[in-house]
Design a protein around this motif. Sequence first.
Motif, PDB file in Angstrom:
ATOM      1  N   PHE A 106      26.772  12.965  30.707  1.00  0.00           N
ATOM      2  CA  PHE A 106      27.418  12.454  29.500  1.00  0.00           C
ATOM      3  C   PHE A 106      28.920  12.444  29.745  1.00  0.00           C
ATOM      4  O   PHE A 106      29.589  13.473  29.682  1.00  0.00           O
ATOM      5  N   ASP A 107      29.397  11.270  30.105  1.00  0.00           N
ATOM      6  CA  ASP A 107      30.781  11.084  30.510  1.00  0.00           C
ATOM      7  C   ASP A 107      31.067   9.595  30.272  1.00  0.00           C
ATOM      8  O   ASP A 107      30.301   8.751  30.716  1.00  0.00           O
ATOM      9  N   GLY A 108      32.138   9.292  29.554  1.00  0.00           N
ATOM     10  CA  GLY A 108      32.395   7.892  29.218  1.00  0.00           C
ATOM     11  C   GLY A 108      32.206   7.691  27.724  1.00  0.00           C
ATOM     12  O   GLY A 108      32.069   8.666  26.974  1.00  0.00           O
ATOM     13  N   CYS A 159      34.706  20.242  38.185  1.00  0.00           N
ATOM     14  CA  CYS A 159      35.259  19.428  39.287  1.00  0.00           C
ATOM     15  C   CYS A 159      34.746  17.990  39.370  1.00  0.00           C
ATOM     16  O   CYS A 159      34.469  17.504  40.468  1.00  0.00           O
ATOM     17  N   GLU A 160      34.641  17.311  38.206  1.00  0.00           N
ATOM     18  CA  GLU A 160      34.273  15.889  38.265  1.00  0.00           C
ATOM     19  C   GLU A 160      35.473  15.037  38.639  1.00  0.00           C
ATOM     20  O   GLU A 160      35.358  14.012  39.301  1.00  0.00           O
ATOM     21  N   GLU A 161      36.653  15.459  38.171  1.00  0.00           N
ATOM     22  CA  GLU A 161      37.833  14.600  38.262  1.00  0.00           C
ATOM     23  C   GLU A 161      38.480  14.630  39.648  1.00  0.00           C
ATOM     24  O   GLU A 161      38.493  15.654  40.318  1.00  0.00           O
ATOM     25  N   GLY A 162      39.081  13.524  40.011  1.00  0.00           N
ATOM     26  CA  GLY A 162      39.961  13.369  41.174  1.00  0.00           C
ATOM     27  C   GLY A 162      39.612  14.242  42.350  1.00  0.00           C
ATOM     28  O   GLY A 162      38.540  14.129  42.935  1.00  0.00           O
ATOM     29  N   ALA A 169      27.634  17.509  31.367  1.00  0.00           N
ATOM     30  CA  ALA A 169      28.930  16.975  30.919  1.00  0.00           C
ATOM     31  C   ALA A 169      29.973  17.853  31.590  1.00  0.00           C
ATOM     32  O   ALA A 169      29.768  19.065  31.728  1.00  0.00           O
ATOM     33  N   HIS A 170      31.069  17.252  32.042  1.00  0.00           N
ATOM     34  CA  HIS A 170      31.991  18.064  32.848  1.00  0.00           C
ATOM     35  C   HIS A 170      33.023  18.813  32.016  1.00  0.00           C
ATOM     36  O   HIS A 170      33.473  18.339  30.974  1.00  0.00           O
ATOM     37  N   THR A 171      33.358  19.988  32.498  1.00  0.00           N
ATOM     38  CA  THR A 171      34.322  20.858  31.796  1.00  0.00           C
ATOM     39  C   THR A 171      35.762  20.556  32.183  1.00  0.00           C
ATOM     40  O   THR A 171      36.675  20.848  31.414  1.00  0.00           O
ATOM     41  N   GLY A 185      38.374  13.030  24.892  1.00  0.00           N
ATOM     42  CA  GLY A 185      37.182  12.204  25.089  1.00  0.00           C
ATOM     43  C   GLY A 185      36.559  12.456  26.449  1.00  0.00           C
ATOM     44  O   GLY A 185      35.345  12.557  26.589  1.00  0.00           O
ATOM     45  N   ASP A 186      37.394  12.543  27.441  1.00  0.00           N
ATOM     46  CA  ASP A 186      36.969  12.724  28.842  1.00  0.00           C
ATOM     47  C   ASP A 186      37.246  14.166  29.263  1.00  0.00           C
ATOM     48  O   ASP A 186      38.299  14.453  29.776  1.00  0.00           O
ATOM     49  N   ASP A 187      36.360  15.145  29.039  1.00  0.00           N
ATOM     50  CA  ASP A 187      34.996  14.842  28.673  1.00  0.00           C
ATOM     51  C   ASP A 187      34.568  15.786  27.550  1.00  0.00           C
ATOM     52  O   ASP A 187      33.402  16.044  27.348  1.00  0.00           O
ATOM     53  N   THR A 188      35.596  16.283  26.782  1.00  0.00           N
ATOM     54  CA  THR A 188      35.326  17.379  25.847  1.00  0.00           C
ATOM     55  C   THR A 188      34.376  16.971  24.728  1.00  0.00           C
ATOM     56  O   THR A 188      33.473  17.743  24.373  1.00  0.00           O
TER      57      THR A 188
HETATM   58 ZN    ZN Z   1      35.063  12.228  32.925  1.00  0.00          ZN
END
Ligand code: ZN
Length: 382
Positions: free
Chosen positions: A169-171, A142-145, A81-83, A108-111
């Motif tokens: 686990f994202d979404g 670094c999942e985002e953008g 799950a991304h930080t 939610g995304d992604d805490t």
């Molecule tokens: Zn996310």
Amino acid sequence: MELQRLEAARAYAREQEDVLVALIKELCKIPAPSHQEGQRAAFIKNWFEKNGFSGVTIDAAQNVIAPVHCAPNREVVVFMAHTDTVFPDLEPMPMRQENGRLYCPGVGDDTANLAALMLAARYFNAQPQTADCGFLFVANSCEEGLGNLKGCRQLMQDYAGRVREVISFDGSLGSVCNKAVGSARYRVTVRTEGGHSFGAFGNRNAIHMLASMINTLYAVKPPAEGNSKTTYNVGSIEGGTSVNTIAQEASMLYEYRSDCRSCLDQMKAMFESVVAAYRNMGIAVEVTLLGERPCMGEVDPARQQALEARMTAALQSETGLTPSFHSSSTDCNIPFSCGIPALSTGIYRGSGAHTREEFIELASLPDGLRTMLAFLLSYLGA
Ligand SMILES: [Zn+2]
């Protein structure tokens, strides 16, 4: 036996309801823009160590890795799950709880998924380890953008040849991404001789040239294969000097995306041919690649379907829901591009991801945590 184990996991999920909300709030308070996840990573490493894990590390990309039942060369299943959050804020962001909802940018995304993964990992780690593979619980960066999936890339590189499956686990709960949307993002800068608007009238204008290029790009009919989807977008433009100056420079941000590898390749070829045509006219065109996310590789359909069935079974047993499957751009793009079965899904219901009005429905968390536990336990034969 099987039911007993599930019942025990359900009891743990019930016990942990308040703990989960408290952990989500605690994590939300630690700012973590992409590339600046260090503080949140340190908190998570410390949490894992205090909760019975050993060998927890933070790698060069700021991924926190908590191994379970790992041995050198043994295959691993990755749960991640991304930080990072999309928000650049380095101060804790405003949080409020109202009418059963918890509001906070990034909640939610992604805490929420990350906090649930930590609590589920603690439970999983305490079970007898009977699988023929190891497990990595990863809080990745670094999942985002423009993080450009740096964390997942590092992980797949460091464990190359050993990763059996990846579950990100994202979404949100019940929505499962099982197909990668690949993309490329560019800054395109056009330069011309420019000049005085009256004295040098007739010289080429960079704004005119860029506008003309945008027009050409928008004349493109996106390629289609089967039920694939391909899109493009110019998201921002800038340039010019003053009202009485023939612009010397203008630039844009341009992207294209597709869930079909050959369509993505066709978009690339089309973009390159447009750039080449303008260069052939003697226009200086500078292209900077800002980010690239790969498309699907050769994933074994049977193994991918088995993974999807495993998630479907957990969701149905704990919530009665049937998952909806879709394509998206997520951390799973990296394993997918390497031919590794993967999927991405979450444990909460909520809304407003990537906005400052984001919230989660607190009542959805127990369903989500139970589903996650049932899914994890399925790897231990439960
Ligand atoms: Zn996310």
